[in-house]
Design an enzyme around this catalytic site. Structure first.
Site, mmCIF file in Angstrom:
data_model
loop_
_atom_site.group_PDB
_atom_site.id
_atom_site.type_symbol
_atom_site.label_atom_id
_atom_site.label_comp_id
_atom_site.label_asym_id
_atom_site.label_seq_id
_atom_site.Cartn_x
_atom_site.Cartn_y
_atom_site.Cartn_z
ATOM 1 N N ASP A 18 0.506 10.558 6.632
ATOM 2 C CA ASP A 18 1.208 9.330 7.006
ATOM 3 C C ASP A 18 0.413 8.662 8.127
ATOM 4 O O ASP A 18 0.260 9.234 9.204
ATOM 5 C CB ASP A 18 2.619 9.708 7.489
ATOM 6 C CG ASP A 18 3.386 8.523 8.042
ATOM 7 O OD1 ASP A 18 4.555 8.714 8.413
ATOM 8 O OD2 ASP A 18 2.828 7.408 8.118
ATOM 9 N N ASP A 42 2.878 -1.244 5.212
ATOM 10 C CA ASP A 42 3.295 -2.345 6.096
ATOM 11 C C ASP A 42 4.690 -2.044 6.661
ATOM 12 O O ASP A 42 4.924 -2.089 7.884
ATOM 13 C CB ASP A 42 3.314 -3.644 5.270
ATOM 14 C CG ASP A 42 3.346 -4.904 6.120
ATOM 15 O OD1 ASP A 42 3.446 -5.990 5.547
ATOM 16 O OD2 ASP A 42 3.258 -4.788 7.368
ATOM 17 N N GLY A 131 -1.721 -0.169 -3.713
ATOM 18 C CA GLY A 131 -0.285 0.042 -3.971
ATOM 19 C C GLY A 131 0.296 -1.177 -4.664
ATOM 20 O O GLY A 131 -0.046 -1.475 -5.817
HETATM 21 N N1 APR Z 1 0.544 6.122 5.344
HETATM 22 C C1 APR Z 1 -0.591 5.993 4.621
HETATM 23 N N2 APR Z 1 -0.648 5.359 3.432
HETATM 24 C C2 APR Z 1 0.517 4.843 2.950
HETATM 25 C C3 APR Z 1 1.742 4.933 3.654
HETATM 26 C C4 APR Z 1 1.719 5.610 4.898
HETATM 27 N N3 APR Z 1 2.834 5.750 5.636
HETATM 28 N N4 APR Z 1 2.710 4.309 2.896
HETATM 29 C C5 APR Z 1 2.103 3.867 1.766
HETATM 30 N N5 APR Z 1 0.792 4.190 1.788
HETATM 31 C C6 APR Z 1 -0.241 3.945 0.775
HETATM 32 C C7 APR Z 1 0.196 3.678 -0.631
HETATM 33 O O1 APR Z 1 0.535 4.892 -1.281
HETATM 34 C C8 APR Z 1 -1.066 3.038 -1.190
HETATM 35 O O2 APR Z 1 -1.980 4.056 -1.575
HETATM 36 O O3 APR Z 1 -0.939 2.772 1.157
HETATM 37 C C9 APR Z 1 -1.638 2.284 0.011
HETATM 38 C C10 APR Z 1 -1.468 0.780 -0.033
HETATM 39 O O4 APR Z 1 -0.216 0.471 -0.653
HETATM 40 P P1 APR Z 1 0.699 -0.737 -0.108
HETATM 41 O O5 APR Z 1 1.308 -0.343 1.170
HETATM 42 O O6 APR Z 1 1.584 -1.131 -1.253
HETATM 43 O O7 APR Z 1 -0.346 -1.921 0.224
HETATM 44 P P2 APR Z 1 -1.081 -2.952 -0.752
HETATM 45 O O8 APR Z 1 -1.312 -2.402 -2.107
HETATM 46 O O9 APR Z 1 -2.262 -3.418 0.060
HETATM 47 O O10 APR Z 1 -0.016 -4.138 -0.890
HETATM 48 C C11 APR Z 1 0.266 -4.902 0.255
HETATM 49 O O11 APR Z 1 2.627 -4.650 -0.045
HETATM 50 O O12 APR Z 1 3.990 -3.691 1.549
HETATM 51 C C12 APR Z 1 3.555 -4.884 1.029
HETATM 52 O O13 APR Z 1 3.661 -6.417 2.865
HETATM 53 C C13 APR Z 1 2.777 -5.693 2.046
HETATM 54 O O14 APR Z 1 2.702 -7.619 0.645
HETATM 55 C C14 APR Z 1 1.938 -6.543 1.137
HETATM 56 C C15 APR Z 1 1.584 -5.617 0.003
#
Ligand code: APR
Length: 186
Positions: A18, A42, A131
């Site tokens: 995390d 995020d 993600g």
């Molecule tokens: N720590 C590390 N990695 C994480 C965590 C965490 N706590 N939570 C999620 N992830 C991982 C996901 O599993 C994925 O592999 O971060 C990676 C990116 O996923 P997202 O958070 O969905 O980011 P992204 O694909 O860049 O999409 C961004 O999603 O949350 C919204 O506001 C954000 O609109 C934006 C979009």
């Protein structure tokens, strides 16, 4: 799980976990252009870091408008162990012919540029865009690792450690494969 490899005088490593509990000088947030928070990493960063982060994001957006894809800004880390959060916006995957690789590389490059300007020595990245934004992890990993290795090779900063914090074993394995390919081609 973790693995690492040296680039110039710095260490590039992979971990599962995390990102909000990392103790690096800064952690990078996979944000959206509004900087108003969201889901995924995020949401986790804003929840763990508290309202001070969002307050600074609002000031930034009021001053300079939404954050374009591939750009980055820096705020306080709030309640996090990290002093700073670098917010960047990765590209939404649209099939790979809409400039996604360049925009993803820019998100990493601009984040490290900000870390360098702040004189930071350690930064943690999530797997940006893989993600909600749907970027295939294997393709993203190759772009991300190559760009970070290139920035560390140039050595125009005090960075001594860059950690990719991957949230699940599958993504870790994908990045490990890409890191092995990068090492072999170095
Ligand atoms: N720590 C590390 N990695 C994480 C965590 C965490 N706590 N939570 C999620 N992830 C991982 C996901 O599993 C994925 O592999 O971060 C990676 C990116 O996923 P997202 O958070 O969905 O980011 P992204 O694909 O860049 O999409 C961004 O999603 O949350 C919204 O506001 C954000 O609109 C934006 C979009």
């Amino acid at each position: 799980m973790e693995s690492s490899f040296c680039v110039n005088k710095s260490r590039l490593s992979l971990e599962t976990g995390d990102i909000t509990v990392q103790e690096t000088d800064a952690i990078v947030n996979a944000a959206n252009s509004s900087l108003m928070g969201g889901g995924g990493v995020d949401g986790a960063i804003h929840r763990a870091g508290g309202p001070a982060i969002l307050a600074e994001c609002k000031q930034i957006v009021a001053r300079q408008g939404p954050l374009p894809t591939g750009k980055a800004v820096i705020t306080t880390g709030g309640n996090l162990k990290s002093r700073f959060v670098i917010h960047t916006v990765g590209p939404v995957w649209r099939g790979g012919n809409q400039g996604e690789p360049c925009l993803l590389a820019s998100a990493y490059r601009e984040s490290l540029k900000l870390a360098g300007e702040k004189g930071l020595s350690s930064v943690a990245f999530p797997s940006i865009s893989t993600g909600a934004y749907g970027y295939p992890a294997d393709r993203a990993a190759r772009v991300a690792l190559a760009q970070v290795a290139d920035c560390l090779n140039k050595g125009q900063n005090r960075l001594r450690e860059v950690i990719f914090v991957l949230h699940d074993p599958h993504t870790f394995e994908v990045y490990q494969t890409a890191l092995n390919e990068l090492c072999l081609s170095a």
